[in-house]
Design an enzyme around this catalytic site. Structure first.
Site, PDB file in Angstrom:
ATOM      1  N   GLN A  29       0.879  -1.175   0.000  1.00  0.00           N
ATOM      2  CA  GLN A  29       0.000   0.000   0.000  1.00  0.00           C
ATOM      3  C   GLN A  29       0.905   1.209   0.000  1.00  0.00           C
ATOM      4  OE1 GLN A  29      -3.147   0.013  -0.333  1.00  0.00           O
ATOM      5  NE2 GLN A  29      -4.061  -1.795   0.633  1.00  0.00           N
ATOM      6  N   SER A  30       0.674   2.145  -0.923  1.00  0.00           N
ATOM      7  CA  SER A  30       1.621   3.254  -1.078  1.00  0.00           C
ATOM      8  C   SER A  30       1.783   4.083   0.183  1.00  0.00           C
ATOM      9  CB  SER A  30       1.165   4.199  -2.181  1.00  0.00           C
ATOM     10  OG  SER A  30       0.886   3.486  -3.324  1.00  0.00           O
ATOM     11  N   THR A  31       0.666   4.491   0.767  1.00  0.00           N
ATOM     12  CA  THR A  31       0.789   5.404   1.888  1.00  0.00           C
ATOM     13  C   THR A  31       0.174   4.795   3.128  1.00  0.00           C
ATOM     14  OG1 THR A  31      -1.301   6.414   1.368  1.00  0.00           O
ATOM     15  CG2 THR A  31       0.638   7.408   0.364  1.00  0.00           C
TER      16      THR A  31
END
Ligand SMILES: [Zn+2]
Length: 699
Positions: free
Chosen positions: A26-28
């Site tokens: 998950q990117s952030t």
């Protein structure tokens, strides 16, 4: 998208022998917390792997990259671990949600694809199963990667395009430095807080007068003035705090074009370094994205801002490779920071060294030597120059003495009033706060004890602060008045009447003396060629050229004077070293180091300066040694000495041991004649004993 073949045909026994790897990302952190649905989808892939034939325990989950952006693989340990596992041939299949997003960055993506191809590793995402060894599948995956990167690019371009367009019109709301604020319509105005405004005004005024950021910082410190700061983040974001003015803050304020009322955008660029790190680099003004002068009110004009930049540049250069005009510093070199090399036009630097306990100044131009390893361009002894320039200044200042004194006095007065105003404002602020606290206390319901007590304590605090500020204010005022009444006024008057005395006063600091020089002199150009040429450019534009002799170096100053050498040379024609020493002392001469002459010193000087020895001189005149003359006459060398004493032979001592060289005997010279008393055959006066021979035989 559907893969070309049946998935079950792609999964072969050798794939199943190896493990399956599920990569979850998950990117952030935001996504990690809120996008649980996608996490669910990612874990669901595990079921697909099991359906394809992998046992549950051999599906490895790599989820170390949660909360890391996919834009580069550098910081993503999980991704690197995945690549390593695939590279070592441990993986039979790689699972991931939207594999094309696995690595946004194209090079990461292609690397993984390539390694999968080499190690015959399958790839599975929600769309299907890919065999990177298969040409069609690889093409498809490559396209997906490219599309994903393009998507990222378009997204970024759209975002930044909007920002840039707004900036070009000067409508972008960027964070403002303290002292400027947005009004309700979003227009930039001066901070409504009068104290903030006044402090910034003072800041820029002092800067214009002192001409250096450090001087402003010192001024604020000395006068106990605080500088405002608006908090940029945290719980108290946007609040105003007051604290001491630091140097970096001062530089930041001086460099900030917003204070000159200009709208700017894109003053820095942040190129990506190897490793994905970004460093913000300032750009030259021509390359700024947007610059709109006079876009909103400010504290100084655009011209003043540019002057400030030039000043900062000059100050910085004072430490750089080519020292432009620098502010006066400690140290006695009067012309420090003002001297220009007459040969190459660069600034000359100052070097101090000790000579007999005194600090001696040299001006030198060493740009070439430090930059290109060549010799010094010029090295000029400074003491004579400083003295001459000082005298010249005293001469020049006399007619304008009073004007100067008045300027100084006005300056001092203006400064005091300004500071006083600021301090008074600080006091007013404290009084206002106290009043506010009082009002609050009065308005509260007395039955509400808890609140009332707190408010009362607050009121007390504010009152105490007010008293303190008032006391400080009064003290400082008293001090100011004293300075102006006593010391200052008298000093100013003394300056007016008697600058020379002040100039020579040992209590006057070198820095002050230099400041005086800078009031009148723009720069000084030095050239050394046979003599020292000093070209002085005054503030008014007039110039004056002086010529000075090149001062002796300390070595030269200690060397034997040419006159002494000439005298010794003459005496060598007729005297031994000891005789010369005696004669020179009688004449009142001294050596270069101011010593009396001795036999040894004469010898040292003689040898050092290559003066021909007495022996060589006598030999050149054809004199013979004792051995030679003994052979000529046919007697022993012992008899030669006896014959000389008895006056039969003429000999000249060539050292202080009485050793002589002899005048050759002619045809009718003395011969061996037995039985005849030597004293009856005397041809010359008898020679004295060698111990105190005073013989001066002139040829
Ligand atoms: Zn030079």
């Amino acid at each position: 998208m559907i893969s070309s073949n049946d998935p079950h045909q792609k999964v072969r026994a050798e794939h199943l022998k190896r493990d399956a790897y599920l990569y979850i990302r998950q990117s952030t952190l935001q996504q990690v917390l809120h996008n649980t649905e996608s996490t669910q989808r990612q874990y669901a892939l595990k079921q697909r792997a099991i359906a394809l034939g992998w046992p549950t325990e051999r599906v490895n989950i790599i989820d170390g990259d949660q909360g890391q952006s996919g834009a580069s693989a550098t910081d993503r340990e999980g991704f690197q671990k995945l690549v390593a596992e695939v590279g070592m041939g441990h993986a039979g299949i790689v699972l991931g949600l939207e594999v094309s997003r696995l690595a946004r960055n194209c090079s990461d993506w292609h690397r993984l694809l390539e390694i999968c191809g080499l190690t015959d590793t399958l790839i599975l995402d929600e769309d299907g199963l890919y065999d990177p060894g298969n040409f069609n599948d690889r093409l498809l995956l490559g396209l997906k990667g490219a599309m994903s990167e393009a998507e990222l690019h378009v997204l970024r371009a759209r975002l930044q395009g909007g920002i840039r367009n707004k900036a070009r019109r000067g409508e972008l709301k960027t964070p403002l430095p303290v002292g400027l604020a947005y009004d309700s319509q979003g227009k930039v105005i001066l901070d409504p807080d009068k104290q903030v405004q006044q402090t910034l005004r003072t800041f820029f005024q002092i800067d214009r007068r002192e001409g250096s950021a450090l001087a402003v910082v010192k001024y604020f410190y000395k006068n106990g003035l605080d500088f405002p700061q608006r908090l940029r983040g945290g719980v108290q974001k946007g609040q105003l705090v007051w604290g001491p003015l630091g140097h970096s803050r001062a530089i930041y304020a001086l460099r900030n074009p917003r204070y000159a009322g200009a709208f700017v955008f894109g003053r820095t660029r942040a190129p990506k370094l190897a490793g994905g790190r970004q460093v913000h680099k300032p750009l030259p003004q021509e390359e700024w994205h947007t610059l709109i002068p006079d876009a909103h009110p400010g504290y100084l004009t655009w011209q003043q801002y540019k002057d400030n930049l030039r000043m900062l540049h000059a100050c910085a250069q004072a430490y750089g490779h080519d020292r432009r005009k620098g502010p006066p510093r400690q140290g006695p070199a009067l012309l420090q920071g003002l001297v220009v090399c007459g040969v190459c036009g660069r600034r000359m630097t100052v070097r101090y060294h000790q000579r007999q306990g005194n600090l001696v100044v040299d001006y030198l131009c060493h740009h070439e030597s430090t930059q290109h390893g060549q010799g010094l361009c010029q090295l000029i002894s400074g003491s004579g120059i400083d003295k001459t320039v000082g005298e010249l200044l005293l001469e020049m200042v006399r007619p304008v003495t009073l004007e100067l004194a008045f300027a100084v006095q006005e300056e001092l007065q203006a400064r005091l009033e300004e500071v006083d105003q600021l301090r008074r404002r600080q006091m007013e602020h404290a009084r206002y706060e106290a009043q506010l606290a009082r009002t609050r206390f009065m308005q509260v319901d007395p039955n509400n004890r808890l609140v009332a007590d707190t408010l009362e304590a607050d009121w007390n605090d504010k009152l105490r602060a007010l008293t303190e500020t008032q006391e400080q204010y009064e003290q400082q005022r008293q001090k100011d008045r004293m300075v102006l009444d006593e010391a200052s006024r008298q000093k100013v008057l003394a300056l007016a009447q008697d600058l020379p005395r002040l100039w020579h006063d040992p209590n006057t600091s070198d820095q002050d003396r230099k400041r005086m020089v800078r009031l009148l002199i723009e720069d000084v150009t030095l050239t050394k060629a046979g003599q020292i040429t000093v070209q002085i450019r005054f503030k008014g534009g007039t110039t004056q050229t002086l010529h000075l002799p090149i001062p002796l170096t300390s070595w030269q100053a200690r060397a034997t004077s040419p006159d002494v050498l000439r005298q010794i040379d003459q005496l060598l024609e007729s005297c031994t070293d000891a005789e010369i020493a005696a004669e020179m002392n009688r004449r009142g001469c001294r050596t270069g180091t101011k010593l009396e002459f001795t036999r040894i010193l004469v010898k040292v000087i003689r040898l050092r300066h290559g003066l021909k020895s007495r022996y060589d001189r006598l030999r050149e005149r054809g004199m013979l040694t004792a051995v030679e003359i003994a052979a000529q006459i046919g007697i022993s060398t012992g008899w030669v000495r006896v014959w000389r004493h008895r006056g039969l032979l003429l000999g000249y001592p060539y050292n202080d041991k009485g050793e002589c060289l002899y005048e050759p005997v002619g045809d009718n010279g003395p011969t061996k004649q037995l039985g005849i008393n030597l004293s009856e055959r005397r041809r010359f006066p008898e020679a004295q004993s060698h111990v105190d021979n005073e013989v001066h035989h002139e040829a």
